[in-house]
Motif scaffolding. Structure first.
Motif, PDB file in Angstrom:
ATOM      1  N   LYS A 101       0.816  -1.209   0.000  1.00  0.00           N
ATOM      2  CA  LYS A 101       0.000   0.000   0.000  1.00  0.00           C
ATOM      3  C   LYS A 101       0.850   1.260   0.000  1.00  0.00           C
ATOM      4  N   GLU A 102       2.006   1.209   0.681  1.00  0.00           N
ATOM      5  CA  GLU A 102       2.839   2.405   0.776  1.00  0.00           C
ATOM      6  C   GLU A 102       3.471   2.794  -0.557  1.00  0.00           C
ATOM      7  N   ARG A 103       3.406   1.954  -1.545  1.00  0.00           N
ATOM      8  CA  ARG A 103       3.928   2.297  -2.866  1.00  0.00           C
ATOM      9  C   ARG A 103       2.983   3.183  -3.651  1.00  0.00           C
ATOM     10  N   ILE A 104       1.710   3.235  -3.272  1.00  0.00           N
ATOM     11  CA  ILE A 104       0.671   3.820  -4.114  1.00  0.00           C
ATOM     12  C   ILE A 104       0.226   5.188  -3.583  1.00  0.00           C
ATOM     13  N   THR A 105       0.109   6.128  -4.507  1.00  0.00           N
ATOM     14  CA  THR A 105      -0.428   7.453  -4.228  1.00  0.00           C
ATOM     15  C   THR A 105      -1.644   7.682  -5.117  1.00  0.00           C
ATOM     16  N   VAL A 106      -2.781   8.079  -4.534  1.00  0.00           N
ATOM     17  CA  VAL A 106      -4.023   8.315  -5.268  1.00  0.00           C
ATOM     18  C   VAL A 106      -4.268   9.819  -5.383  1.00  0.00           C
ATOM     19  N   ILE A 107      -4.546  10.288  -6.624  1.00  0.00           N
ATOM     20  CA  ILE A 107      -4.809  11.712  -6.872  1.00  0.00           C
ATOM     21  C   ILE A 107      -6.081  11.827  -7.723  1.00  0.00           C
ATOM     22  N   PRO A 108      -7.220  12.276  -7.150  1.00  0.00           N
ATOM     23  CA  PRO A 108      -8.431  12.484  -7.947  1.00  0.00           C
ATOM     24  C   PRO A 108      -8.391  13.837  -8.652  1.00  0.00           C
ATOM     25  N   LEU A 109      -8.775  13.863  -9.909  1.00  0.00           N
ATOM     26  CA  LEU A 109      -8.744  15.105 -10.697  1.00  0.00           C
ATOM     27  C   LEU A 109     -10.114  15.485 -11.252  1.00  0.00           C
TER      28      LEU A 109
END
Length: 208
Positions: free
Chosen positions: A154-162
């Motif tokens: 999980k720590e590898r992933i970054t979520v960015i909503p646009l």
């Protein structure tokens, strides 16, 4: 002068007949035809035995076994990779086609190198800005959850909503009517996998 004793006249004819026989006995014997053939075969130089021709039917076996490693292989060059996962209308989770794209991403060398992953969520323009932003977040988080279900940390992933702020196709045609194909392209999740950061250089040890 004395000469040889005279041969009696009675023995003279017999002596004349015996002379050729005596001369013949003194001559070396001539080889017969069989003897000449054998001598020719004996005196002729012996030919060198010809080497047997190679048999094309003989399969040459390699001395290198298939299971033996022939040497080190080249390490693949890692580069950042990016994939676009489309989402169905009003869909908050990837469909079968989207899951296939995510499964393929899991096999890439850059992904297996455990570098950081960024997931951007997008939506079309139908609905309010707040609704579209929330929809884009749900899509990005659904892709993240799928990767985590496959064992990705999980720590590898970054979520960015646009939301609808970065369309890649028109949501409407020039006459103002709806553009379903354009909106379908905008409902998507973009995933980028970067190469891992190099390890920090070792600090020099102070000399004594």
């Amino acid at each position: 002068m004395r000469g040889l004793p005279a041969i009696p006249s009675i023995l003279a004819p017999a002596a004349l007949l015996a002379a050729p026989l005596l001369l013949a006995g003194c001559q070396p014997s001539q080889p017969t035809s069989d003897d000449a053939t054998e001598a020719a075969a004996t005196d002729a130089p012996r030919s060198v035995m010809a080497e047997p021709e190679a048999d094309d039917t003989i399969v040459k076996k390699s001395i290198i076994r298939a299971e033996v490693d022939g040497g080190p292989t080249d390490t693949p060059v890692l580069e950042p990779i990016q994939v676009v996962v489309p989402y169905p209308a009003k869909g908050a989770k990837p469909d079968d086609a989207g899951k296939a794209l995510l499964d393929d991403l899991l096999t890439k060398p850059t992904f297996l190198a455990a570098g950081p992953i960024t997931i951007w969520g997008h939506s079309d323009s139908r609905g309010s800005d707040a609704e579209n932003l929330a929809a884009s977040r749900r899509r990005a988080e659904a892709a993240r959850d799928y990767l985590e279900s496959k064992g990705v940390a999980k720590e590898r992933i970054t979520v960015i909503p646009l939301g609808e702020s970065r369309p890649i196709a028109p949501n409407r045609k020039l006459d103002g009517s709806d553009d379903p194909e354009g909106r379908a392209k905008n409902r998507r999740v973009e995933i980028k996998v970067d190469i891992p950061a190099p390890p920090p250089a070792a600090e020099p040890q102070p000399s004594n």
